[in-house]
Design an enzyme around this catalytic site. Sequence first.
Site, PDB file in Angstrom:
ATOM      1  N   SER A 265      75.997  41.109  22.563  1.00 49.13           N
ATOM      2  CA  SER A 265      76.574  39.859  23.054  1.00 49.13           C
ATOM      3  C   SER A 265      76.891  39.977  24.543  1.00 49.13           C
ATOM      4  CB  SER A 265      77.864  39.563  22.300  1.00 49.13           C
ATOM      5  OG  SER A 265      78.870  40.481  22.716  1.00 49.13           O
ATOM      6  N   LYS A 266      77.246  38.846  25.110  1.00 43.77           N
ATOM      7  CA  LYS A 266      77.617  38.811  26.521  1.00 43.77           C
ATOM      8  C   LYS A 266      78.807  39.747  26.764  1.00 43.77           C
ATOM      9  CE  LYS A 266      79.820  35.547  29.622  1.00 43.77           C
ATOM     10  NZ  LYS A 266      80.142  36.550  30.608  1.00 43.77           N
TER      11      LYS A 266
END
Length: 508
Positions: A265-266
């Site tokens: 994920s970011k």
Amino acid sequence: MSVRPIRVRFAPSPTGPLHIGGLRTALFNYLFAKKNGGTFILRIEDTDQSRYVESAEQYISDSLKWCGIQPDEGVGATGNFGPYRQSERKEIYGEFVDRLIATGDAYYAFDTPQELDELRADFEAQKRTFTYDSNMRGKLKNSLTLSKEEVDRMIKEGRNYVIRFKFPEDDVIIMQDLVRGEVRVNSSTLDDKVLFKSDGMPTYHLANVVDDYLMKITHVIRGEEWLPSLPLHVSLYKAFGWTSEMPEFAHLPLILKPDGKGKLSKRDGDKGGFPVFPLQWKDPVSQEISSGYREAGYFPESCLNILAFLGWNPGTEQEFFSLEELVQSFEIEKVGKSGAKFDPDKAKWYNHHYMQVKDNESIANEFQLILKEKGIEADLKLVIKVVAKVKERVNFVSEIWDHADFFFQSPVEFDEKVVKKSWKESSSAILNSLIKLLESETVFESSELETSVKAAIEKNEWGMGAVMNAWRLALVGTSKGPHLFDIAEILGKEETINRMRKAIEVLS
Ligand code: GLU
């Protein structure tokens, strides 16, 4: 394999910046198309207006362009199957959903969002999950339970409705996936997904399948997160009577966090200091900036290699592939089904490699921009020489400065620790003698200098370390840097001698 001309599409939804997983999907589609003499299409799936982000489409196109994986057809290109933005195809879908209503494969449902929320909450309280499936639909407010008159009346009155797909009861849906092989699922527990809403907009599922059919897509290559939608998509092809036109499917494995625990994920990128987006992205609402591979100093060549190895493996020892080589080597059969761990160190390692093989002039051009920001106007020829000397020590162009600042500015101060270690009583006298020797040099070139300086060291019994350490300190200000004679050559006679004089003045 299909005998139809190969046509694949990358079909992102413009809801924000493209994650590298999305870019990998685009790349694998591109490689598959090129390997098989096919067509790579870009279709923008923007039916969900509530999640639409205006700058996202441009971002997607820019990302593809940066990597050199340009569509042959679709948004940003031409083609005979357009328009390629689903929002411009709105009027196409109604006819198809009507066909499903007519054949009994779809039905109107009038349950309000509140009613469904309440049902979900009730189910949850009993530790069950609510699904609008073949067991439930007979108890809900839809055209299967209401009379035809009532349904007509409600539609006429302008009541909000959705049109849902009616999964057959107790049917085993058999699907083929090029990555996973045969996948089977029983239809009874499948959610009767919404295909169409009373505002006239199709949902992703309907628009996606209808467009794949109309655009004559032969292979759907997409991320694993779409695998749960496959039973619906396959069932839609059957319901429409399009089984012979049904594309083959390949669901690419998830991209996992570096430790393999969950999807990348970011937040993982922020934590680990690596980008998860190809280009920098500024959120139009929050103005938050997310870093991108391009801005972080990755070359597109590195990015392609990083992406290619996320789930695919050539089955050979070869680690570096140009885009053309990827096209030659790519086989969808060599895509694995288990999640692919993202390795940030390997990403840097790829960039290091491409730094070494890239021509020095193009690196120098990039580095000149950094110099300009620092107010330094340097001659390109000089910058090229510097790049050639230091690039093996760096992964990114932005790191060159730390290894090469002294080529562009004389030392502002001398590193105290190094002074203590390297500047001796005799250093001034030795450097003064060395200056005389350098003044008499006609060819100020690294190996010539090395020969004559080494001869002088031997003759005067100065000691190699004593000379070289003090001299380096004078030229660089500390103990870093490449081969000292190379530094002297690049600095030139005048600058070399000036720096030595300055050091003598400051340090004695
Ligand atoms: N619009 C979908 C997405 O955003 C496309 C999925 C598919 O390729 O079918 O990923």
